[in-house]
Design a protein around this motif. Structure first.
Motif, PDB file in Angstrom:
ATOM      1  N   SER A 113       0.834  -1.201   0.000  1.00 60.47           N
ATOM      2  CA  SER A 113       0.000   0.000   0.000  1.00 60.47           C
ATOM      3  C   SER A 113       0.870   1.253   0.000  1.00 60.47           C
ATOM      4  CB  SER A 113      -0.919  -0.010   1.221  1.00 60.47           C
ATOM      5  OG  SER A 113      -1.741   1.121   1.229  1.00 60.47           O
ATOM      6  N   ARG A 114       1.266   1.691  -1.164  1.00 61.71           N
ATOM      7  CA  ARG A 114       2.086   2.893  -1.321  1.00 61.71           C
ATOM      8  C   ARG A 114       1.247   3.990  -1.966  1.00 61.71           C
ATOM      9  NH1 ARG A 114       7.612   1.269  -1.225  1.00 61.71           N
ATOM     10  NH2 ARG A 114       8.019   3.521  -1.192  1.00 61.71           N
ATOM     11  N   ARG A 115       1.502   5.226  -1.583  1.00 58.94           N
ATOM     12  CA  ARG A 115       0.837   6.367  -2.229  1.00 58.94           C
ATOM     13  C   ARG A 115       1.815   6.977  -3.224  1.00 58.94           C
ATOM     14  NH1 ARG A 115      -3.440   9.875  -2.071  1.00 58.94           N
ATOM     15  NH2 ARG A 115      -3.042  12.128  -2.122  1.00 58.94           N
ATOM     16  N   ILE A 116       1.432   6.927  -4.491  1.00 57.65           N
ATOM     17  CA  ILE A 116       2.311   7.331  -5.581  1.00 57.65           C
ATOM     18  C   ILE A 116       1.638   8.446  -6.369  1.00 57.65           C
ATOM     19  CG2 ILE A 116       3.505   6.554  -7.674  1.00 57.65           C
ATOM     20  CD1 ILE A 116       3.492   3.726  -6.416  1.00 57.65           C
ATOM     21  N   VAL A 117       2.417   9.456  -6.722  1.00 59.51           N
ATOM     22  CA  VAL A 117       1.883  10.613  -7.441  1.00 59.51           C
ATOM     23  C   VAL A 117       2.455  10.653  -8.853  1.00 59.51           C
ATOM     24  CG1 VAL A 117       1.622  13.121  -7.496  1.00 59.51           C
ATOM     25  CG2 VAL A 117       1.708  11.922  -5.289  1.00 59.51           C
ATOM     26  N   ASP A 118       1.565  10.730  -9.840  1.00 54.65           N
ATOM     27  CA  ASP A 118       1.961  10.992 -11.224  1.00 54.65           C
ATOM     28  C   ASP A 118       1.763  12.492 -11.432  1.00 54.65           C
ATOM     29  OD1 ASP A 118       2.408  11.120 -13.933  1.00 54.65           O
ATOM     30  OD2 ASP A 118       0.968   9.566 -14.498  1.00 54.65           O
ATOM     31  N   LEU A 119       2.850  13.250 -11.269  1.00 48.15           N
ATOM     32  CA  LEU A 119       2.808  14.711 -11.258  1.00 48.15           C
ATOM     33  C   LEU A 119       3.027  15.256 -12.669  1.00 48.15           C
ATOM     34  CD1 LEU A 119       2.800  17.456  -9.801  1.00 48.15           C
ATOM     35  CD2 LEU A 119       5.220  17.068  -9.254  1.00 48.15           C
ATOM     36  N   GLY A 120       2.051  16.050 -13.157  1.00 47.26           N
ATOM     37  CA  GLY A 120       2.081  16.467 -14.562  1.00 47.26           C
ATOM     38  C   GLY A 120       1.729  15.259 -15.405  1.00 47.26           C
ATOM     39  N   CYS A 121       0.604  14.630 -15.076  1.00 39.71           N
ATOM     40  CA  CYS A 121       0.305  13.262 -15.535  1.00 39.71           C
ATOM     41  C   CYS A 121       0.047  13.133 -17.025  1.00 39.71           C
ATOM     42  CB  CYS A 121      -0.887  12.708 -14.756  1.00 39.71           C
ATOM     43  SG  CYS A 121      -2.435  13.632 -15.010  1.00 39.71           S
ATOM     44  N   THR A 132       7.644  12.236 -12.286  1.00 38.59           N
ATOM     45  CA  THR A 132       7.331  13.391 -13.118  1.00 38.59           C
ATOM     46  C   THR A 132       8.260  13.534 -14.314  1.00 38.59           C
ATOM     47  OG1 THR A 132       6.855  15.767 -13.050  1.00 38.59           O
ATOM     48  CG2 THR A 132       8.793  15.034 -11.829  1.00 38.59           C
ATOM     49  N   ASN A 133       7.702  14.121 -15.349  1.00 34.24           N
ATOM     50  CA  ASN A 133       8.441  14.539 -16.546  1.00 34.24           C
ATOM     51  C   ASN A 133       8.123  16.014 -16.730  1.00 34.24           C
ATOM     52  OD1 ASN A 133       9.578  14.980 -19.047  1.00 34.24           O
ATOM     53  ND2 ASN A 133       8.347  13.486 -20.141  1.00 34.24           N
ATOM     54  N   PRO A 134       8.886  16.910 -16.096  1.00 36.92           N
ATOM     55  CA  PRO A 134       8.495  18.326 -16.037  1.00 36.92           C
ATOM     56  C   PRO A 134       8.504  19.002 -17.407  1.00 36.92           C
ATOM     57  CG  PRO A 134      10.238  17.817 -14.450  1.00 36.92           C
ATOM     58  CD  PRO A 134      10.149  16.656 -15.392  1.00 36.92           C
ATOM     59  N   PRO A 135       7.494  19.826 -17.683  1.00 33.70           N
ATOM     60  CA  PRO A 135       7.537  20.619 -18.924  1.00 33.70           C
ATOM     61  C   PRO A 135       8.541  21.744 -18.780  1.00 33.70           C
ATOM     62  CG  PRO A 135       5.648  21.249 -17.606  1.00 33.70           C
ATOM     63  CD  PRO A 135       6.289  20.095 -16.889  1.00 33.70           C
ATOM     64  N   PHE A 136       9.164  22.136 -19.864  1.00 36.08           N
ATOM     65  CA  PHE A 136      10.089  23.281 -19.793  1.00 36.08           C
ATOM     66  C   PHE A 136       9.659  24.395 -20.736  1.00 36.08           C
ATOM     67  CE2 PHE A 136      11.861  20.018 -22.571  1.00 36.08           C
ATOM     68  CZ  PHE A 136      12.246  20.697 -23.708  1.00 36.08           C
TER      69      PHE A 136
END
Length: 377
Positions: free
Chosen positions: A234-242, A307-311
């Protein structure tokens, strides 16, 4: 911004006193000047599409316009700019690209988006509300308006022409043709993932118009999918900028006990992520959130952030979004939690990670991309 209706103090969102980018450009000014100089009647239902930071609807607030935007940040900027201008709450109706559009449109003003697909989708969604007397004017910088842009207006609205350029901005004039046979809206668009990317191999992806790489899997995400962290329990995982949710869905497929939070500032993206997740029948628990990165997410509540941040911010290149994503991830992660980042090698994200987290580890790399990990101590 100086307009025919007075001067306006405008900011982007979130507000930053160090921000060098304006909340408007020459194309916004050109459109407003045209409306005033030509005496365009702003009667009936005035709809403004793609107003990036609210400059257009703030200037036209006295006419009760409807704003339609794909950007949460743009919508928040609009609220702040309207309040700063003393506009009464409710005077401007704020809709998203996922909301039903007005049933009748008398004036349609279109700020040309970077994504041709998003323009196509929005014109097709709005065209049934346009009538022969509707005034349709588009605006954008010269570098944003191409032959393909004009063809879309021609195919979906009617005969189209452009203005002369002023300050590197141009206007588009389209005359609605009620007899025009419009194409079927191809969005949302689906495809299947390749077979060599781990847990998500061969799975379905659903993309609403305007989402990054909506017609195929981009090479950066493909590389990331091959090097995602293993998680169990039970892990809480965030897909940031999904974006379309491929990364978060892959994690959920690999670990059905995980709780995945999908976050993006694009309404189209979050709708795509939810559709992708549901299309694959993932048995786990997921939350879908449109917002300003991890703002509003409880501190110390996540085990892993991916995350894969936009630039880019529209046409401008900036690292401000990456900084905010990394700082937000550091606040949101529990002690021992991990931030995993994929990015172009030349962006030097390892330097930023070391400043925010105090550490950065290279997980994988090729000539173009790197996957980096930072741990919250």
């Amino acid at each position: 911004m100086t307009t025919p209706w007075g001067d306006l103090a405008l900011t982007r969102f979130p507000e930053d006193p160090r921000e060098q980018l304006r909340a408007w450009d020459a194309s916004d000014e050109y459109l407003l000047r045209h409306l005033a100089d030509e005496g365009v009647p702003l009667n009936g239902t005035v709809v403004v599409v793609g107003d990036r930071w609210g400059a257009l609807v703030t200037a036209l607030a006295a006419h009760g316009p409807v704003q339609i935007t794909d950007s949460f940040l743009g919508q928040e900027a609009t609220r702040a700019n309207l309040a700063r201008a003393g506009v009464e709450p409710g005077a401007v109706q704020l809709l998203t690209t996922q909301d039903p559009p007005p049933a009748r449109i008398d004036v349609l003003l279109v700020r040309v988006p970077k994504s041709l697909a998003l323009l196509e989708d929005q014109l097709l969604r709005l065209a049934p509300a346009v009538h022969a007397g509707t005034v349709v004017v588009g605006t954008g910088m010269v570098k944003e308006i191409h032959t393909s842009t004009l063809r879309l207006f021609e195919r979906i609205i009617g005969p189209t022409r452009t203005s002369l350029a002023e300050k590197k901005a141009r206007l588009i004039f389209s005359a609605p043709d009620p007899a025009l046979e419009r194409p079927v809206n191809p969005w949302p668009y689906g495809y299947s993932l390749p077979e060599d990317i781990g847990a998500a191999s061969g799975r379905a992806v659903v993309n609403h118009a305007g989402v990054f790489c909506a017609e195929r899997l981009d090479i950066g995400t493909r590389f990331f999918l091959r090097h995602l962290p293993e998680s169990r329990g039970s892990r809480r995982i965030v897909d940031l900028g999904c974006g379309n949710g491929v990364v978060g869905t892959a994690v959920a497929l690999a670990n059905p006990e995980a709780e995945v939070l999908f976050v993006d500032e694009s309404f189209q993206a979050v709708a795509s992520a939810e559709a992708t997740y549901k299309a694959n029948g993932v048995p786990g628990h997921a939350e879908f959130r449109v917002g300003d990165g991890l703002a509003g997410v409880a501190a110390g509540s996540a085990d892993i952030v991916l995350t894969n941040p936009p630039f880019h911010s529209h046409q401008a290149t900036t690292d401000a979004t990456a900084w905010r994503m990394f700082s937000g991830a550091h606040r949101t992660l529990r002690s021992g939690g991990e931030l995993w980042v994929v990015g172009n090698r030349h962006l030097g994200y390892h330097v930023k990670l070391r400043k925010v987290f105090g550490n950065s580890q290279l997980v994988a790399g090729d000539p173009k991309f790197v996957v980096l990990k930072a741990v919250k101590r």
